[in-house]
Design an enzyme around this catalytic site. Structure first.
Site, PDB file in Angstrom:
ATOM      1  N   HIS A  36       0.824  -1.207   0.000  1.00  0.00           N
ATOM      2  CA  HIS A  36       0.000   0.000   0.000  1.00  0.00           C
ATOM      3  C   HIS A  36       0.864   1.266   0.000  1.00  0.00           C
ATOM      4  O   HIS A  36       0.566   2.223  -0.705  1.00  0.00           O
ATOM      5  CB  HIS A  36      -0.969  -0.016   1.189  1.00  0.00           C
ATOM      6  CG  HIS A  36      -2.176  -0.879   0.929  1.00  0.00           C
ATOM      7  ND1 HIS A  36      -2.148  -2.244   1.052  1.00  0.00           N
ATOM      8  CD2 HIS A  36      -3.424  -0.573   0.499  1.00  0.00           C
ATOM      9  CE1 HIS A  36      -3.333  -2.737   0.739  1.00  0.00           C
ATOM     10  NE2 HIS A  36      -4.129  -1.743   0.390  1.00  0.00           N
ATOM     11  N   LYS A 117      -9.220  -7.875   8.340  1.00  0.00           N
ATOM     12  CA  LYS A 117      -9.886  -8.092   9.620  1.00  0.00           C
ATOM     13  C   LYS A 117      -9.772  -6.841  10.471  1.00  0.00           C
ATOM     14  O   LYS A 117      -8.867  -6.020  10.277  1.00  0.00           O
ATOM     15  CB  LYS A 117      -9.279  -9.295  10.349  1.00  0.00           C
ATOM     16  CG  LYS A 117      -7.900  -9.042  10.934  1.00  0.00           C
ATOM     17  CD  LYS A 117      -7.493 -10.176  11.846  1.00  0.00           C
ATOM     18  CE  LYS A 117      -6.077  -9.992  12.365  1.00  0.00           C
ATOM     19  NZ  LYS A 117      -5.998  -9.116  13.546  1.00  0.00           N
TER      20      LYS A 117
END
Lengths: 213, 290
Positions: A36, A117
């Protein structure tokens, strides 16, 4: 149970609501912290010039990510020596670390699903409304079980980031997840946090009665 | 001196792929308390299914096989240098066999060593000489997601209204559990150290996690505080995976350390539900695992 196929249509995304359980099939890419940061620094904010095979990788992943899914996962992979890769354990990693980047990445690549998550924050929730997209919560730690839904490893990019941080292109069948942030601005995580905060405030006002000071 | 490399490799395999029985039982109990059809119940059902599958296939319960943390209790006469080399050799082999993910990253250049070795703390090994003839090695695999949820409070803490007493400790731990939400893979287990310095306290907050879930605290006050905190944290309603639900923690384990007059730390390590800890004992040529 909603069956979802990648590539994902806007219509399919908008029909999903917080709480829906889904079984996802198709081709997706793993990407976490290093990926990212690399995407945002090199191709979105452009604070770092492309180096090595950066542009080549960018051109390869761009069509793969369009209307597809990024999975926050650093797998255990067998067959590293022979390059006959097989996912052995592949549960989700904590997503909130990608909050500074995720919205921009979704928008730039038109990524319509993010699996991880722990949920994400307001910037990602806004991108879910804009792109549109959804956040899909996989069961943290259910690594052996999820690895069984990974039918094939198609390729790997940026292997030099390390096995957990590389971009693994995988084909999945019936990958299980729960929608916890939808394209309509709803977030289960924001709800649970608000509720638990109210309980905490109440608990903090209570004395320690039985335990001597 | 015996070569324990093979035995330690088995300890690593067992720890990564087979959850201890007390933890599995606690997860099972938690599952039965959640509403049928709820996301919380579904999460715990998936977790238990995964535990069984991992044991059957000898594959890691969680892909984040964490920091391998060893505690070695050895009789006099063992070379800790040789033991460390054997532990490192076993860790490398366990990585090759996919029991461990390559997890050791150079913080300066970002390079993953690929074999789970890296400097003095990767793997982390603590040695302690003990009386008797039995050597014991305890291993914990401590994942990164839950590690990020650890916290240290310096009391007094004005915002929480937490003073330097057990009432203040309680408030700090409640806040720590709230801050963690479901991020550390709830239902978790909290290891808490009261006192110490910043370093000894963090080590202790992990050491206390080697206790079994149903093991009462030897100190009656702390035993009571453990039970109370477990119950109160579960009232927060964060639930498995942060989906909302009845079980946010499976337990709280507390130890206390002497402190400096100026310092009063409350230090918390968050252990995820994949509470991977195992023990091997070596007596003569007898090696046992539990």
């Amino acid at each position: 149970m909603v069956e979802l196929s990648i590539p994902l249509s806007d219509e399919a995304i908008r029909s999903l609501k917080v709480g829906d359980t889904v079984a996802l099939s198709g081709v997706m890419i793993t990407g976490r912290d290093t990926v990212h940061k690399w995407m945002v620094d090199t191709f979105i904010k452009k604070t770092r010039p492309p180096q090595g095979d950066d542009l080549e990788v960018y051109n390869a992943i761009k069509p793969l990510l369009h209307s597809s899914v990024i999975y926050h996962c650093g797998p255990v992979v067998a067959g590293l020596d022979t390059r006959q890769y097989k996912f052995v354990a592949a549960g989700p990693t904590t997503s909130i670390r990608e909050e500074p980047y995720q919205g921009a990445v979704m928008d730039h690549f038109k990524v319509k699903g993010v699996i991880g998550k722990g949920g994400m924050g307001p910037k990602t929730l806004k991108a879910c409304q804009d792109v549109p997209g959804v956040y899909l919560h996989a069961i943290g730690g259910a690594a052996s079980l999820i690895a069984q839904t990974v039918k094939r490893v198609l390729s790997v990019y940026k292997y030099e980031f390390g096995v957990p941080e590389a971009m693994w292109v995988i084909e999945v069948k019936d990958f299980p997840a729960v929608v916890t942030m939808d394209a309509h601005g709803h977030s289960l995580h924001a709800e649970v946090e608000a509720h638990s905060k109210a309980v905490l405030q109440d608990l903090l006002t209570r004395p320690l009665e039985s335990i001597p000071k | 001196m015996q070569d324990l490399t093979e035995g330690i490799l088995e300890l690593l395999r067992l720890t990564s792929t087979d959850l201890p029985p007390d933890v599995e039982a606690a997860l099972h109990e938690a599952m039965q308390q959640e509403e049928p059809g709820s996301a919380a119940r579904g999460a715990l059902e998936t977790i238990l299914e995964n535990v069984e599958l991992s044991r059957k296939n000898s594959t890691p319960i969680c892909q984040d096989t964490g920091t391998p943390i060893f505690y070695v209790y050895h009789p006099a006469g063992w070379s800790t240098q040789a033991l460390r080399r054997q532990i490192e050799a076993a860790v490398v082999q366990a990585t090759q066999k996919s029991y461990l993910r390559p997890n050791s990253v150079d913080s300066l250049n970002g390079k993953n060593s690929g074999n789970n070795l890296g400097g003095h703390y990767f793997p982390t090994v603590h040695f302690q000489e003990v009386d008797g003839e039995t050597l014991t090695i305890e291993l914990m695999l401590k994942g990164g997601g839950s590690e990020n949820c650890g916290a240290q409070y310096s009391l007094p803490h004005t915002a929480l209204g937490a003073g330097r007493d057990l009432a203040g400790v309680r408030k700090a731990v409640l806040d720590g559990a709230y801050q963690a939400q479901g991020q550390g893979c709830a239902p978790g287990i909290l290891g808490v150290a009261i006192g110490g310095d910043r370093g000894s306290a963090f080590f202790t907050s992990k050491e206390v996690l080697f206790r079994k879930l149903d093991e009462p605290n030897p100190d009656p006050q702390l035993n009571e505080l453990e039970a109370r905190l477990t119950s109160e944290i579960n009232q927060l309603g964060i639930g498995p995976m942060g989906f909302g639900g009845k079980t946010t923690v499976l337990g709280v384990k507390i130890d206390s350390l002497h402190r400096l007059p100026a310092c009063y730390f409350v230090t918390m390590s968050y252990m995820c539900w994949a509470y991977r800890r195992r023990k091997m004992t070596v007596a003569g040529d007898q090696v046992k695992y539990e």
